[in-house]
Motif scaffolding. Structure first.
Motif, PDB file in Angstrom:
ATOM      1  N   ARG A 153       0.836  -1.206   0.000  1.00 36.42           N
ATOM      2  CA  ARG A 153       0.000   0.000   0.000  1.00 36.42           C
ATOM      3  C   ARG A 153       0.867   1.252   0.000  1.00 36.42           C
ATOM      4  N   GLU A 154       0.383   2.257  -0.656  1.00 34.84           N
ATOM      5  CA  GLU A 154       1.093   3.536  -0.664  1.00 34.84           C
ATOM      6  C   GLU A 154       0.824   4.273   0.654  1.00 34.84           C
ATOM      7  N   THR A 155       1.654   5.287   0.914  1.00 35.82           N
ATOM      8  CA  THR A 155       1.524   6.041   2.155  1.00 35.82           C
ATOM      9  C   THR A 155       0.176   6.752   2.234  1.00 35.82           C
ATOM     10  N   LYS A 156      -0.310   7.254   1.103  1.00 41.18           N
ATOM     11  CA  LYS A 156      -1.592   7.961   1.098  1.00 41.18           C
ATOM     12  C   LYS A 156      -2.730   7.024   1.501  1.00 41.18           C
ATOM     13  N   GLU A 157      -2.702   5.783   1.002  1.00 36.12           N
ATOM     14  CA  GLU A 157      -3.748   4.818   1.351  1.00 36.12           C
ATOM     15  C   GLU A 157      -3.664   4.427   2.820  1.00 36.12           C
ATOM     16  N   ARG A 158      -2.461   4.281   3.331  1.00 38.33           N
ATOM     17  CA  ARG A 158      -2.294   3.946   4.742  1.00 38.33           C
ATOM     18  C   ARG A 158      -2.880   5.042   5.633  1.00 38.33           C
ATOM     19  N   LEU A 159      -2.574   6.302   5.318  1.00 40.43           N
ATOM     20  CA  LEU A 159      -3.079   7.409   6.139  1.00 40.43           C
ATOM     21  C   LEU A 159      -4.602   7.522   6.045  1.00 40.43           C
ATOM     22  N   SER A 160      -5.152   7.215   4.881  1.00 39.14           N
ATOM     23  CA  SER A 160      -6.618   7.267   4.749  1.00 39.14           C
ATOM     24  C   SER A 160      -7.286   6.190   5.597  1.00 39.14           C
ATOM     25  N   ARG A 161      -6.644   5.037   5.743  1.00 41.15           N
ATOM     26  CA  ARG A 161      -7.193   3.991   6.600  1.00 41.15           C
ATOM     27  C   ARG A 161      -7.197   4.445   8.066  1.00 41.15           C
ATOM     28  N   TYR A 162      -6.124   5.094   8.501  1.00 41.83           N
ATOM     29  CA  TYR A 162      -6.091   5.603   9.872  1.00 41.83           C
ATOM     30  C   TYR A 162      -7.114   6.716  10.079  1.00 41.83           C
ATOM     31  N   TYR A 163      -7.292   7.543   9.058  1.00 43.48           N
ATOM     32  CA  TYR A 163      -8.204   8.678   9.186  1.00 43.48           C
ATOM     33  C   TYR A 163      -9.654   8.227   9.328  1.00 43.48           C
ATOM     34  N   SER A 164      -9.987   7.074   8.785  1.00 38.55           N
ATOM     35  CA  SER A 164     -11.363   6.574   8.847  1.00 38.55           C
ATOM     36  C   SER A 164     -11.696   5.888  10.165  1.00 38.55           C
ATOM     37  N   CYS A 165     -10.794   5.923  11.111  1.00 40.71           N
ATOM     38  CA  CYS A 165     -11.040   5.248  12.391  1.00 40.71           C
ATOM     39  C   CYS A 165     -11.937   6.061  13.319  1.00 40.71           C
ATOM     40  N   GLY A 166     -12.190   7.318  13.032  1.00 39.99           N
ATOM     41  CA  GLY A 166     -13.059   8.118  13.871  1.00 39.99           C
ATOM     42  C   GLY A 166     -12.841   9.593  13.654  1.00 39.99           C
TER      43      GLY A 166
END
Length: 671
Positions: free
Chosen positions: A372-385
């Motif tokens: 996964r790219e860094t942008k996708e990783r950060l988007s996964r964390y951002y969707s946690c709440g």
């Protein structure tokens, strides 16, 4: 493999990590384990078959887990992952702080991660809410998740908000070679119910404490063996004290894992009262030992055993009692499954090689995934709440910056890799050449080393090369047997004077004499009574037997008297003759008798009897006080020894008067 829970700490997670690692090594994979240090166990250790364990210098903070710091562990973890050339990081247990942090750092470094969840959690209490949020952060960027049951999978998917396609179910297993039935260890004429668990609230110890008295009252031939320790042990001991079940409820305390089988084979039924369980490996081990299982119907327990091997009950007292009584009735009627039949069925159902094979398929699937790219990783964390998601993004960005900082001051290229298998084979070949050139007769060792080079894996050592078989008892010379008298001293061989040698008539120790008999023959009491001492230059002191006889001759003084004169008893061992000690005892005894006789006049309970026995005087004082309480003033001495300490006063008025008089005389009569 990463977890806070590993050997020497023992439990379900620890056993799972160890057995899985051994099976993966058997398949040819390179496996290392990372955990925090335990006591003196620090640094790098090697276990069976070369399993490498890193005991990191991070102390346990709470419940065997390290303090959550996120960034402090990164430099050391990064160094180990680069040095060992790790490609997949596998974390275990939702409670493990080290597992979550290592997986977080591994994703920052671009490595694949797998997580195994061994527990179930709720959604209402504060502890579960906090743990679920941490688990959501840790698994947001995890490549794959493994659960031990389908119920655990549903729980993990709901708690962490995962896609069910990214979660697999791989159950635990049991080592069937360790848990073999042994019906000869059972108690004949009794039905033994075994409990092997941590004595905590989550394991349902309150339910167990509620059903033990009723079952023991209904079935006189039923006994309980409880192995384990925890905060709820006090509750079980109170129940045993209240209902006087000391001979029917046996508390073993903390058990080592290697001793669990020895406890299980003594029982007929295992009862599990857990309030929540993801898999419960304890019931699998019990069924493998041939026990019938009674368990609460919670979590993933209904998925574990076939219906004819387990009795399921609701988590309440009445349902558990009914199912346990049904299992007892089936045991008496002989309707239960034979032990070895159950063992053979469990041996085929749950094997660690099958678990390793299914885990290996997960590893191959994860290895083929696109990074996964860094942008996708950060988007996964951002969707946690709405709030926690932003905090997770900040933590991930800071970790990326920290990795860049470490790359500048600790470049990956300068990190020394651990020795590879090729280098080890080269070194082994050099050893073989040296051995063959020096003509050393070590054919078996050479064949072993050659097989290592050929098969590219570590094989078990031959039997003769094991450390325990280096010195074989068959190869040792036999002890020479001497018969007859002891030989005369030879000054040319022994350089100590002849007067210290025993006389020629001294007999040798008989060959059939036991160790206890030899100890008695060589005791100080025997040597003191001999006329001719062998080579002892010191006169023997008074033995403990003389001391015991002196105490007995004082007509068994009360415990109060011995406690008051404990210092004198300790000093008696230094006296060269026991008669001095006996005189001291007699003087103290006379003083004690005189004090007891003065009590008769002070309490106005009649004349003191003309006796010198402290025990009889003590009983006479108690008898006269009780006669005074009952209104009888005639207090003639009764020479026989009558113990009235257990007489119960029926009248409440008499009990009140008894309490008042004892309170007044407590400072004067201490018997």
């Amino acid at each position: 493999m990463v977890s806070d829970f590993f050997y020497p700490n023992m439990g379900g997670v620890e056993s799972h990590i160890y057995q899985l690692s051994q099976c993966l090594l058997e398949k040819g994979h390179k496996v290392i384990i990372m955990t925090h240090f335990y006591g003196d166990r620090k640094g790098v250790r090697y276990l069976t078959n070369g399993l490498k364990v890193y005991y990191l210098p991070f102390p346990a903070f709470y419940n065997q887990c390290i303090l959550p710091t996120i960034y402090i562990t990164f430099p050391l973890v990064r160094n180990i992952l680069i040095k060992e050339q790790i490609t997949i990081v596998h974390g275990h247990s939702a409670f493990s702080t080290l597992a979550h942090e290592t997986m977080f750092h591994a994703r920052t470094m671009g490595l694949k991660t797998v997580f195994t969840d061994h527990s179930l959690f709720g959604f209402a209490d504060a502890s579960s809410i906090l743990t679920n949020k941490i688990l959501q952060f840790s698994l947001a960027d995890c490549n794959h998740v493994i659960c031990v049951s389908h119920t655990s999978k549903e729980n993990t998917v709901l708690r962490a908000g995962l896609d069910p396609k990214e979660v697999s179910v791989i159950p635990n297993a049991v080592d069937a070679t360790m848990f073999v039935p042994d019906p000869s260890k059972r108690h004949p004429g009794k039905i033994t119910v075994v409990v092997v668990s941590r004595l905590v609230y989550r394991k349902g110890m309150d339910l167990l404490a509620g059903i033990i008295p009723d079952v023991c009252q209904t079935h006189p031939d039923v006994q309980f063996i409880i192995g384990g320790d925890g905060p709820k042990r006090i509750l079980l001991e109170e129940v045993r004290e209240r209902h006087e079940l000391h001979d029917r409820v046996i508390m073993l305390g903390m058990l080592e894992h290697r001793k669990v089988r020895d406890v299980l084979v003594q029982g007929d039924i295992l009862i599990n009262t857990s309030l929540t369980e993801a898999f419960c490996i304890a019931i699998v081990e019990a069924a493998c030992c041939g026990l019938q299982v009674v368990s609460t119907k919670v979590g993933g327990v209904p998925e574990v055993l076939p219906p004819d091997l387990i009795y399921l009950a609701e988590p309440n007292d009445q349902s558990l009692r009914e199912e346990l009584e049904r299992a007892i009735a089936d045991k008496r009627a002989g309707r239960n499954v034979p032990p070895f039949v159950a063992h053979n069925r469990i041996k085929l159902l749950y094997t660690w090689r099958d678990v390793a094979h299914r885990t290996e398929r997960v590893y191959k699937r994860v290895a083929d995934l696109v990074e996964r790219e860094t942008k996708e990783r950060l988007s996964r964390y951002y969707s946690c709440g709405p709030l926690s998601g932003k905090l997770f993004v900040i933590a991930a960005v800071l970790n990326i910056w920290f990795m860049c900082f470490l790359q500048i001051f600790q470049p990956r290229q300068k990190t020394n890799n651990s020795s590879s298998l090729r280098k080890e084979r080269d070194n082994i070949k050099k050893d073989i050449l040296k051995m063959t050139k020096s003509n050393i007769k070590c054919d078996e060792k050479i064949r072993f080393l050659q097989s290592v080079c050929k098969n590219n894996k570590v094989l078990p050592l031959p039997e003769k090369m094991l450390p325990t078989n280096i010195i074989q008892h068959k190869s040792l010379p036999k002890a020479t047997e001497r018969k007859g008298k002891r030989p005369a001293p030879n000054p040319s061989v022994y350089d100590f004077p002849e007067e210290y040698w025993p006389s020629p008539d001294t007999e040798l120790v008989p060959s059939d004499m036991s160790a206890n008999q030899l100890l008695m023959e060589c005791s100080r009491e025997k040597r003191r009574k001999r006329e001719n001492h062998s080579n002892s230059a010191v006169e023997p002191h008074s033995s403990s037997l003389d001391l015991l006889n002196a105490v007995r001759r004082t007509e068994r003084l009360p415990i109060v008297f011995l406690k008051q004169n404990l210092s004198m008893v300790k000093q008696a061992l230094s006296y060269p003759d026991s008669t001095i000690f006996e005189q001291k005892i007699t003087e103290k005894r006379k003083t004690f008798v005189k004090t007891l006789k003065e009590v008769f006049a002070e309490r106005n309970i009649g004349d003191s009897p003309n006796i010198d026995c402290p025990e009889q005087l003590t009983r006479e004082i108690g008898r006269r006080l009780r006669l005074c309480l009952m209104g009888q003033r005639t207090v003639n001495f009764i020479p026989c020894a009558i113990d009235l300490t257990n007489v119960k006063m029926r009248s409440k008025v008499t009990e009140t008067r008894t309490t008042n008089i004892y309170q007044e005389s407590s400072s004067e009569v201490c018997v």
